[in-house]
Scaffold this active site. Sequence first.
Site, PDB file in Angstrom:
ATOM      1  N   SER A 107       0.893  -1.260  -0.169  1.00 44.14           N
ATOM      2  CA  SER A 107      -0.045  -0.268   0.115  1.00 44.14           C
ATOM      3  C   SER A 107       1.078   1.359   0.136  1.00 44.14           C
ATOM      4  O   SER A 107       1.856   1.127   0.628  1.00 44.14           O
ATOM      5  CB  SER A 107      -1.122   0.006   1.330  1.00 44.14           C
ATOM      6  N   SER A 108       0.296   2.158  -0.566  1.00 42.06           N
ATOM      7  CA  SER A 108       0.941   3.617  -0.518  1.00 42.06           C
ATOM      8  C   SER A 108       1.322   4.342   0.683  1.00 42.06           C
ATOM      9  O   SER A 108       2.097   5.075   0.932  1.00 42.06           O
ATOM     10  CB  SER A 108       0.569   4.440  -1.642  1.00 42.06           C
ATOM     11  N   CYS A 109       0.518   3.739   1.844  1.00 49.05           N
ATOM     12  CA  CYS A 109       0.582   4.133   3.222  1.00 49.05           C
ATOM     13  C   CYS A 109       2.122   3.749   3.697  1.00 49.05           C
ATOM     14  O   CYS A 109       2.178   4.387   4.909  1.00 49.05           O
ATOM     15  CB  CYS A 109      -0.526   3.708   4.157  1.00 49.05           C
ATOM     16  N   TYR A 136      -0.811  -0.590  10.175  1.00 49.90           N
ATOM     17  CA  TYR A 136      -0.812  -1.395   8.910  1.00 49.90           C
ATOM     18  C   TYR A 136       0.538  -1.080   8.145  1.00 49.90           C
ATOM     19  O   TYR A 136       0.964  -2.003   7.411  1.00 49.90           O
ATOM     20  CB  TYR A 136      -2.096  -0.828   8.178  1.00 49.90           C
ATOM     21  N   LYS A 140       3.175  -3.758   6.394  1.00 53.26           N
ATOM     22  CA  LYS A 140       3.404  -3.945   5.091  1.00 53.26           C
ATOM     23  C   LYS A 140       4.918  -3.423   4.775  1.00 53.26           C
ATOM     24  O   LYS A 140       5.574  -4.062   3.911  1.00 53.26           O
ATOM     25  CB  LYS A 140       2.479  -2.751   4.130  1.00 53.26           C
ATOM     26  N   HIS A 179     -12.925   2.238   2.952  1.00 50.42           N
ATOM     27  CA  HIS A 179     -12.089   3.475   2.393  1.00 50.42           C
ATOM     28  C   HIS A 179     -13.004   4.508   1.755  1.00 50.42           C
ATOM     29  O   HIS A 179     -14.214   4.449   1.888  1.00 50.42           O
ATOM     30  CB  HIS A 179     -11.210   2.958   1.509  1.00 50.42           C
TER      31      HIS A 179
END
Length: 315
Positions: A107-109, A136, A140, A179
């Site tokens: 994920s881009s987070c 999260y 990742k 989301h």
Amino acid sequence: MRDRTIYIAGHNGMVGSTVMETFRQSGYLNLVTRSSSELDLRKQADVFDFMTREQPEVVILAAARVGGILANDSYPYQFIYDNLAIQNNVIEAASRNDVEKLIFLGSSCIYPKHASQPLREEYLLTGSLEPTNQWYAIAKIAGIKLCEALRKQYNKRFMALMPTNLYGPRDNFDLETSHVVPALIRKFHEAKESGDQPVTLWGTGSPMREFLHVQDLAEAVLFAVENDLEESMYNIGTGMDLSIRELAQLIQSIVGHRGEIIWDTSKPDGTPRKLLDVSKIHDAGWHHSIELEKGLEDTYSWYLEHLNELKEVKI
């Protein structure tokens, strides 16, 4: 190539189901799946037994505990523990059983909250994370580093794809765990059905976000499986963003809601901007194909078609 055994972990989710459908349509028929009730990926022994028995040649790791700001903030332990357990077990089992290629979906987070924009792959671990989804993100990041370490130490063809914010058919429309796109679609639809009631949204609407249709991600996964990519991690996105306010107005228009939008500025905005630099995957040969407005229209159509089913599961 298309007779290879491919295990898709998380095939019932939005991403996994779209990946499975895309591979089937591309001629891959030897797809292995297990539901979470059949195989709990958090249980190491069960995962090892499964992988030894099935001997997949390719593993696509789309299984994860996911959710928005509220879910991450409310269940921090589950978000870090469950995701660490799932990916550790699947990646290690794949390594032990000589899986040819593994695609780990992140994920881009993972990127620092205040990193320079657009976000390049090398910005990983150069600053502090957004606090609301750090649990999260940390999990990742660990998955990315597992793949990178196996690639470096054992020359494994394990790699990570980092998609930007995803949306599309089969999304989660539960307002407590969804989301932003499915939440906005549901809020505007229900407000329209209630006589164009006002819709209250979190924050100022100023943060900038990039959105990728889940079908485009599935095509990127297919591309990664069919091509020998050089890097251990690639950003997957459109390279274009818009403000949450603009997104809300676009979805409001698509849904046909004519009421007021109220911005609750007492609620957090999250990261100011998240735009991915997708030059590496573009250079490798992949580009997105579904533009945002068309993708949102398709997603709203899917929502309307499945509204009765969604009501039955008490979204």
